[in-house]
Enzyme design. Structure first.
Site, mmCIF file in Angstrom:
data_model
loop_
_atom_site.group_PDB
_atom_site.id
_atom_site.type_symbol
_atom_site.label_atom_id
_atom_site.label_comp_id
_atom_site.label_asym_id
_atom_site.label_seq_id
_atom_site.Cartn_x
_atom_site.Cartn_y
_atom_site.Cartn_z
ATOM 1 N N LYS A 10 0.837 -1.202 0.000
ATOM 2 C CA LYS A 10 0.000 0.000 0.000
ATOM 3 C C LYS A 10 0.870 1.249 0.000
ATOM 4 O O LYS A 10 1.892 1.305 0.670
ATOM 5 C CB LYS A 10 -0.910 -0.001 1.230
ATOM 6 C CG LYS A 10 -2.018 -1.044 1.174
ATOM 7 C CD LYS A 10 -2.933 -0.916 2.367
ATOM 8 C CE LYS A 10 -4.108 -1.894 2.266
ATOM 9 N NZ LYS A 10 -5.021 -1.786 3.428
ATOM 10 N N ARG A 46 -3.771 -14.923 3.763
ATOM 11 C CA ARG A 46 -2.924 -13.964 4.478
ATOM 12 C C ARG A 46 -3.178 -14.052 5.989
ATOM 13 O O ARG A 46 -2.248 -14.053 6.781
ATOM 14 C CB ARG A 46 -3.220 -12.556 3.946
ATOM 15 C CG ARG A 46 -2.463 -11.419 4.618
ATOM 16 C CD ARG A 46 -2.731 -10.152 3.804
ATOM 17 N NE ARG A 46 -2.409 -8.923 4.501
ATOM 18 C CZ ARG A 46 -1.202 -8.359 4.503
ATOM 19 N NH1 ARG A 46 -0.194 -8.939 3.873
ATOM 20 N NH2 ARG A 46 -0.997 -7.212 5.134
#
Length: 300
Positions: A172, A247
């Site tokens: 990100k 994840r």
């Protein structure tokens, strides 16, 4: 300033100043567009500079009837960010949402897959097709490295440092980190590259992209979701799973096996340790087992 102009300016700020991804920018923009649409339906002429708290309270009251508390909280948060930006640009002096509280919501955690369930999903892959080798490598990479789906789809061959045991991830805000990669994951990626990818006609723009579709272009996020959903159906797994489930499982299993929380934070690319604590939620039974095994007064 009109709404479309303010929205465009805000999008440029999110992209240039904050370095957010296109997906994040679209998500923020959607909240503002909901408000713009509501204002149009109600024939309101209030500009982003002049809109009042009372008008926004009425908007929040309306959407509260249409969306769940979590979505309502996200919309309020997104709009607060937009009006804070207008203050930052000296276009407003106050945030009209400052006194509007978001509904209280609990922490919602995604399902975690057991190691056996992950093995079962991977064993359900049809390896007789070229896509089978690719899909196995994809799942092994998601689970073996704890990647976000966007990080997986943008992973490049030039990001693979197998001799050093790492891959370079762009997360990100275009922030980069190095994530360890195990021998098992390396083996399946290499099998895919040597047995499948090398025989594909690859589009020029995807020449360095690791995982490709049948047309030689990069995979989309939606395609990864579809692959996992189909494998879950074949495997008979009834949990609601997505790429993010791998994840979450990656972090949870590491924690259960004694990994340091700070190390997991770095591998996941979280700025805050609080975020990591949410992802690494573990079952009460495991905590009880830990107390019984390690507490000095366990036998008293």
């Amino acid at each position: 300033m009109k709404w479309n102009q303010a929205l465009k300016s805000y999008q440029d700020y999110l992209r240039i100043e904050r370095g957010l991804s296109l997906n994040s920018i679209n998500s923020y923009s959607l909240d503002i567009k909901k408000l713009m649409n509501w204002l149009e339906i109600n024939n309101s002429k209030e500009s982003p500079i002049k809109i009042s708290s009372e008008t926004l309270q009425q908007f929040i009251y309306t959407i509260a009837k249409e969306v769940n508390p979590r979505s309502q909280s996200r919309i309020i948060s997104g709009l607060k960010g937009f009006f804070n930006y207008l203050i930052f640009e000296d276009l407003r002096t106050t945030n009209p949402l400052e006194l509007i509280e978001a509904p209280k919501i609990g922490r919602k955690l995604p399902d975690t897959l057991a190691v056996e369930e992950i093995d079962f999903l991977i064993s359900a892959i049809d390896l007789s097709s070229p896509q089978g080798e690719r899909n196995r490598a994809i799942l092994e990479t998601l689970y073996g490295c704890g990647l976000r789906v966007s990080e997986l789809t943008t992973l490049k061959i030039s990001d693979l440092f197998f001799e050093e045991g790492f891959i370079k991830i762009t997360g990100k805000g275009d922030k980069q980190r190095f994530v360890p990669i195990g021998d098992n994951t390396i083996r399946y990626i290499n099998l895919y590259r040597k047995e499948v990818r090398v025989h594909q006609k690859i589009k020029a723009e995807a020449n360095d992209t690791l995982f490709l579709n049948r047309r030689g272009n990069g995979l989309t996020r939606a395609m990864i979701f579809t692959i996992i959903k189909q494998l879950a159906e074949i495997s008979g797994i009834r949990k609601t799973i997505s790429p993010h489930t791998f994840r979450h499982s990656f972090a949870t299993h590491l924690l259960e096996n004694g990994a340091d929380l700070r190390a997991i934070q770095q591998m996941l690319g979280h700025e805050s340790i609080t975020t990591t604590e949410i992802y690494t939620h573990i079952e009460t039974s495991f905590l009880t087992e830990t107390i019984n095994k390690f507490h000095p007064r366990k036998d008293s």
